[in-house]
Design an enzyme around this catalytic site. Sequence first.
Site, PDB file in Angstrom:
ATOM      1  N   LYS A   1       0.829  -1.200   0.000  1.00  0.00           N
ATOM      2  CA  LYS A   1       0.000   0.000   0.000  1.00  0.00           C
ATOM      3  C   LYS A   1       0.865   1.252   0.000  1.00  0.00           C
ATOM      4  CE  LYS A   1      -3.902  -0.359   1.895  1.00  0.00           C
ATOM      5  NZ  LYS A   1      -4.638  -0.945   2.983  1.00  0.00           N
TER       6      LYS A   1
ATOM      7  N   GLY B   1      -7.967  -7.665   3.805  1.00  0.00           N
ATOM      8  CA  GLY B   1      -8.851  -7.809   4.950  1.00  0.00           C
ATOM      9  C   GLY B   1      -8.237  -8.479   6.157  1.00  0.00           C
TER      10      GLY B   1
ATOM     11  N   MET C   1      -5.424  -7.478   7.935  1.00  0.00           N
ATOM     12  CA  MET C   1      -4.871  -6.592   8.957  1.00  0.00           C
ATOM     13  C   MET C   1      -5.770  -5.370   9.094  1.00  0.00           C
ATOM     14  SD  MET C   1      -0.804  -7.020   8.311  1.00  0.00           S
ATOM     15  CE  MET C   1      -0.954  -6.552   6.599  1.00  0.00           C
TER      16      MET C   1
ATOM     17  N   ARG D   1      -2.905  -1.680  -7.108  1.00  0.00           N
ATOM     18  CA  ARG D   1      -2.157  -2.941  -7.027  1.00  0.00           C
ATOM     19  C   ARG D   1      -2.515  -3.789  -8.236  1.00  0.00           C
ATOM     20  NH1 ARG D   1      -5.550  -4.298  -1.659  1.00  0.00           N
ATOM     21  NH2 ARG D   1      -7.601  -4.332  -2.604  1.00  0.00           N
TER      22      ARG D   1
ATOM     23  N   HIS E   1      -1.376 -44.226  -6.740  1.00  0.00           N
ATOM     24  CA  HIS E   1      -1.794 -44.738  -8.049  1.00  0.00           C
ATOM     25  C   HIS E   1      -2.955 -43.922  -8.610  1.00  0.00           C
ATOM     26  CE1 HIS E   1      -4.337 -47.440 -10.564  1.00  0.00           C
ATOM     27  NE2 HIS E   1      -3.183 -47.740 -11.107  1.00  0.00           N
TER      28      HIS E   1
ATOM     29  N   SER F   1      16.567 -41.170 -18.570  1.00  0.00           N
ATOM     30  CA  SER F   1      15.345 -40.472 -18.201  1.00  0.00           C
ATOM     31  C   SER F   1      15.162 -40.645 -16.701  1.00  0.00           C
ATOM     32  CB  SER F   1      14.128 -41.028 -18.947  1.00  0.00           C
ATOM     33  OG  SER F   1      12.981 -40.255 -18.651  1.00  0.00           O
TER      34      SER F   1
ATOM     35  N   CYS G   1      11.046 -37.994 -16.546  1.00  0.00           N
ATOM     36  CA  CYS G   1       9.702 -38.498 -16.831  1.00  0.00           C
ATOM     37  C   CYS G   1       8.874 -38.693 -15.565  1.00  0.00           C
ATOM     38  CB  CYS G   1       9.755 -39.801 -17.623  1.00  0.00           C
ATOM     39  SG  CYS G   1      10.586 -41.146 -16.751  1.00  0.00           S
TER      40      CYS G   1
ATOM     41  N   TYR H   1      15.098 -32.557 -21.826  1.00  0.00           N
ATOM     42  CA  TYR H   1      13.639 -32.467 -21.950  1.00  0.00           C
ATOM     43  C   TYR H   1      12.982 -32.951 -20.660  1.00  0.00           C
ATOM     44  CZ  TYR H   1      13.392 -37.559 -22.748  1.00  0.00           C
ATOM     45  OH  TYR H   1      13.486 -38.917 -22.617  1.00  0.00           O
TER      46      TYR H   1
END
Length: 973
Positions: free
Chosen positions: A24, A137, A139, A407, A523, A853, A921, A941
Amino acid sequence: MPRTGLVLWFEEADWKDKKLLGGKGASLAQMTQIGLPVPPGFIITTEACRRFYASRRAEIDELERTLRSNPPPSVRDEVVKRIWGLIDQCDLPQGLMEDVKEHVRELERRTGKRFGSEEGIPLLVSVRSGAALSMPGMMDTVLNLGLNDRSVVALARATNNEWFAYDAYRRFIQMFARIVLALDEKPFNEAFDRRSEQLAREAETTYKDELDAIRRLYPEYTPRLDAQPPRDVAPRLWARSLELIKELVGEYKGLVRRLWGQDFPQDPYVQLELAIRAVFRSWMNPRAIFYRIANEITPEMADCTAVNVVTMVFGNMGWDSGTGVYFTRDQATGEDRPYGEFLPNAQGEDVVAGIRTPLGLEELKKRMPEVYSQLIEAGKKLEQVNKDVMDIEFTVERGKLYFLQNRPAKMTPLARVRTAVEMVKEGLLTKEEALLKVDPEQVRRLLYPTIDPKVKANPITKGLAASPGAASGQVVFDPDTAVEWARQGKKVILVRVETKPDDVHGFYAAQGVLTSRGGFTSHAAIVARAIGKPAVVGAEAIKIDYETKAFTVNGTTVREGDWVTIDGNSGNVYLGQLPTVTPEIGGWLDELLRWADEERRLGVRANADVPEDAMMARKFGAEGIGLLRIERMFRKPERLEALRKVILAVDDKEREAHMKELADMIKPDFKEMLDIMDGKPVVIRLIDPPLHEFLPSGEELLTQIYELREQKGKAEASGNSAEAKQLDQKIAELQDLYNRVKALQEANPMMGHRGVRVGVTYPVIYYYLTRAMAEAAAELLREGKHPVLEIMVPQVADVNEIRFVKNNAIVPALEDVEKEYGVKLNVKIGTMIETVRAALTASEIAKEVDFFSFGTNDLTQATFSFSRDDVENKFMAQYLEKGILPSDPFDTVDPKGVGRLVKIATEEGKEANPRLEVGVCGEHGGDPASVIFFHGAGVDYVSASPFRVPVARLAAAQAAVREKLGIKGPVGE
């Protein structure tokens, strides 16, 4: 003027230093310095707040850590009480108030007003909080400070509006009592409501003619004590409202005296000192602490609040005044049009409190066209300076516009992407800046449906938000039912205690998955993310009864066929069918991702196991498949049966016969996947999970044996010897199967007979799996296609393992197919680096393979000695809350341990084999923070689930841009 260095004028503060000024304060300094009309004022910096807490900081921090561990309510309340006790022992920094008083005296000179004056217009100020990161909201702020029994009279006389003056005074007393004196607000609210209701009754009766006249001019007017009637239209109602406000001021002062034990303070400097203390104190109020915990705001991101002392301007000075909020573009759609709200004759707290319904900005344009034009012009100026869509708070006092804060606007993912792209075309941003503006997780959320934000519903329970998206369906408890109901056109949610590979067909049939056990890398979570289905896992409050086909949670019973809605974005579970929405993204995301592809160095592939995954991956821009889990192809009953025969075979001859049969079954799948990704690499992992996962459990077999024995006994008792003989034969077969299953059981199967170890002990399995892949590629070559096959060996720990399976299974299979089909395949052979030893001996292994990988899921599990399916529900939350770990290592790669292994293996592997290609991967391939790490580690990659491919593309581009621009530190700075 005594200067401590802790107090700065808006004109002199460096508005780019938000950590010192707070958000602020920085915005007030910025707006002042670019020439916008801002009420004069100064900032007490966050450093002053840190010094305020210094003497008790260690004790307070320890108590805050206790709160972060999510203690029981009784403990939490006691901890909060102890924090407040420690704060009461904190003192303002030495010399601060003398410095503040000098600034107030200068403020008097600048404004021509006197603080607490009994003559002319008194100087009144707001005392506002402001942390480095927005905490809306959380503080505290105090308005109208400086009013007392004398200055209120002066204010009334100077403004010729006694109603306004006393309304400001009653607001100040109530706010001061609640925020500064920490008094119970209930008696104040009751007193206000009582007199406000009295005014409303009298307005509808005694002053009905005046009320009708007001409503013709100002339809939004409601006769309340906080809404000033226009005096020229309704002089009697105005006078009556004033009487009631004066009475209320007297009652408020009496409440302060009774509840606080002292008279309401009349000295404005005493008011100011107490208010500054209160704002500092609000940094540690419970809601602020819990907000920081919930939003993962660390001390490095925001440590303490600043205090902004600002000259008051009044939106409630009459009907030519007002207050509002202005977004420079539509924060929901990103459309370049002004959007906001305006409330005439009101203070900002009236908008926040929701006690009056605001009007659209079009109403401001109609009533005050010049003010509207100034507002829009200033908003565009702030957009240009900040290079962002801005959220602006403003007040109009008697026709003059003032700016109170600006802001960056909180926007929907759609709006964020659209505005980033359009601002590049407008010349406000470079492409690099636009790429850094968009959080990759916002891109992910764009691809999934969400619960319609207009819907208000309470969840019945909450689990882990394992796979994004929202879905509604009828509850089913087994995958076969899911498939059957889906074929009938029903939408279903598959509810399980936990899931197994055998359940995957139910995943595809269901709209989403809900489990009572499991974590983010369980899983259910991994499969759901891979196929783009919403999932909520680990909802431990749910008690599932498969027998009755129902689950109970918190006293509610949900039966098969009942509708539920799961939200994989939040983890919430709701009763009933809630509407969902899917954002329409147009071409903005495609354009942003094209820019990302131009910048990134990292390649991006997809983890895909079935054709649907592969097609989705191509749609989202994947450059190939980085992981195809072969075991997912065994979910069909006939294939699973063939695989079980392979596992249970008594000799190599029998095993080979069954493997040939299984290879013929899965070859069409390989062919389809290679065809979909034609011209792009497809990395197929040879069988990896422990073999026991494909077999029935010992408990399941014992149950069947027991049931058959009961049937046999009944058959014998009834004299049916033929049936008894058949049952006896089945029992013998099941007993033999049980003995085989028991023999294959392992004490620690995740570290037992799995991965490459299966290929070493049974080379015929790897041979025929490789043949199936190679034949699929050979057939496509003959058809004129361009398959790019790469074969990956999992769980390697020693170079001799990879040599053995290459020489005894993989290479022979490839050579046999090339010879039989008359083609040259050029297949790459690589390995997953998922054991610690493989990472540490990468230089040896690299000489035997074409690519690495990293299977970072298992590598993390091995490095930490964590069971990933257990830690999520047992202790991970506490580790994060207590700061033992900075983040869940299964979500974001651990840079010091797992990350170091990745770096070592990548560097030493490429040094030993310059042609070595290195990928990732594991699930980390779709995590933005991990992608940035992998960029720096030299990986070539990453591979992610299809829905995370766009996320990875953007994150990879951000990594490259940050490196190019020399940006260091946490993402977002």
